[in-house]
Design a protein around this motif. Sequence first.
Motif, short mmCIF file in Angstrom:
data_model
loop_
_atom_site.label_atom_id
_atom_site.label_comp_id
_atom_site.label_asym_id
_atom_site.label_seq_id
_atom_site.Cartn_x
_atom_site.Cartn_y
_atom_site.Cartn_z
N GLN A 264 0.83 -1.20 0.00
CA GLN A 264 0.00 0.00 0.00
C GLN A 264 0.86 1.25 0.00
OE1 GLN A 264 -2.46 -1.26 3.36
NE2 GLN A 264 -4.24 -0.90 2.08
N ALA A 265 2.00 1.20 0.65
CA ALA A 265 2.90 2.34 0.68
C ALA A 265 3.59 2.54 -0.67
CB ALA A 265 3.95 2.17 1.78
N ASP A 266 3.88 1.43 -1.37
CA ASP A 266 4.53 1.49 -2.67
C ASP A 266 4.19 0.22 -3.44
OD1 ASP A 266 6.12 1.68 -4.91
OD2 ASP A 266 8.01 1.83 -3.84
N GLY A 267 3.20 0.31 -4.30
CA GLY A 267 2.74 -0.84 -5.07
C GLY A 267 3.76 -1.36 -6.07
N ARG A 268 4.82 -0.61 -6.30
CA ARG A 268 5.87 -1.05 -7.23
C ARG A 268 7.02 -1.75 -6.51
NH1 ARG A 268 7.38 3.40 -11.50
NH2 ARG A 268 8.44 1.56 -12.28
N ARG A 269 6.91 -1.87 -5.21
CA ARG A 269 7.95 -2.54 -4.43
C ARG A 269 8.11 -3.97 -4.91
NH1 ARG A 269 7.23 -1.09 1.38
NH2 ARG A 269 8.58 0.58 0.81
N THR A 270 9.34 -4.41 -5.09
CA THR A 270 9.59 -5.77 -5.59
C THR A 270 9.57 -6.78 -4.45
OG1 THR A 270 12.00 -5.63 -5.33
CG2 THR A 270 11.06 -4.83 -7.43
N PHE A 271 9.39 -8.03 -4.82
CA PHE A 271 9.41 -9.11 -3.83
C PHE A 271 10.77 -9.15 -3.14
CE2 PHE A 271 6.41 -11.27 -7.02
CZ PHE A 271 5.30 -10.71 -6.42
N GLN B 189 -0.99 6.79 -7.32
CA GLN B 189 -1.57 7.94 -6.63
C GLN B 189 -1.22 9.18 -7.42
OE1 GLN B 189 -0.05 7.79 -2.65
NE2 GLN B 189 -1.42 6.13 -2.06
N VAL B 190 -2.23 9.98 -7.72
CA VAL B 190 -2.09 11.13 -8.59
C VAL B 190 -2.25 12.42 -7.79
CG1 VAL B 190 -3.15 12.31 -10.56
CG2 VAL B 190 -2.98 9.82 -10.54
N ASP B 191 -1.45 13.42 -8.11
CA ASP B 191 -1.62 14.75 -7.54
C ASP B 191 -2.59 15.49 -8.45
OD1 ASP B 191 -1.49 17.42 -6.78
OD2 ASP B 191 0.65 17.31 -6.30
N HIS B 192 -3.85 15.51 -8.07
CA HIS B 192 -4.89 16.10 -8.91
C HIS B 192 -4.71 17.60 -9.12
CE1 HIS B 192 -7.27 12.46 -9.33
NE2 HIS B 192 -6.91 12.20 -8.09
N ALA B 193 -4.12 18.29 -8.17
CA ALA B 193 -3.90 19.73 -8.34
C ALA B 193 -2.95 19.98 -9.51
CB ALA B 193 -3.33 20.33 -7.05
N LYS B 194 -1.97 19.12 -9.69
CA LYS B 194 -1.02 19.29 -10.80
C LYS B 194 -1.66 18.95 -12.14
CE LYS B 194 3.10 18.94 -8.07
NZ LYS B 194 4.33 18.26 -7.77
N LEU B 195 -2.80 18.28 -12.11
CA LEU B 195 -3.54 17.97 -13.33
C LEU B 195 -4.62 19.02 -13.60
CD1 LEU B 195 -4.02 14.11 -12.99
CD2 LEU B 195 -2.43 15.33 -14.49
N GLY B 196 -4.65 20.06 -12.78
CA GLY B 196 -5.62 21.12 -12.98
C GLY B 196 -6.98 20.84 -12.38
N ARG B 197 -7.04 19.88 -11.44
CA ARG B 197 -8.31 19.57 -10.77
C ARG B 197 -8.09 19.65 -9.26
NH1 ARG B 197 -9.56 13.91 -13.41
NH2 ARG B 197 -7.51 13.65 -12.52
N GLY B 198 -7.71 20.82 -8.80
CA GLY B 198 -7.33 21.00 -7.41
C GLY B 198 -8.47 21.15 -6.42
N ILE B 199 -9.68 21.34 -6.90
CA ILE B 199 -10.82 21.48 -5.99
C ILE B 199 -11.56 20.17 -5.91
CG2 ILE B 199 -13.06 22.61 -5.63
CD1 ILE B 199 -11.83 25.15 -6.72
#
Length: 148
Positions: A18-25, A58-68
């Motif tokens: 959950q902290a990093d879904g790309r973490r390897t085995f 996890q996406v930073d929506h503010a950086k995509l122009g959807r900050g509200i």
Amino acid sequence: MASHELDDTDHQLLRLLQADGRRTFSEMAPEVGLSVAAVKRRVDRMRESGVIKGFTVQVDHAKLGRGIEAFTELRFAGTTSVGDILASASRAPEVQAVFTIAGDLDALVHMRVRDIAHLQEVIDRLRGSGKVIGTRTLMVLGSWTRDD
């Protein structure tokens, strides 16, 4: 697989993913005291049983122009089916989630928008479906989410 079938190591693996879904085995193995193969077996078992439904970004929506971020409560006409409620609200690309609920309201819609004018536009579209008979919107000022 029921939650009572998960042991402490399984829960620890879930927290790591959950902290990093790309973490390897191989990265997780020393952290939980197992071999790489044992970690893979456990993660595969949790995926096959549906405990792990997928891996996301996890996406930073503010950086995509959807900050509200806002939640709009919707009231529908009494003959509206749950399927129609979900369909009418989920058509808007700004809508992140639709929760059908019991009580005075019929649905709670979570959305992300550019600005207040954009929020008004989305609410107007929701109202324009012809089935919505009332709305109330709550603006998000801040949030906290449990990781597990």
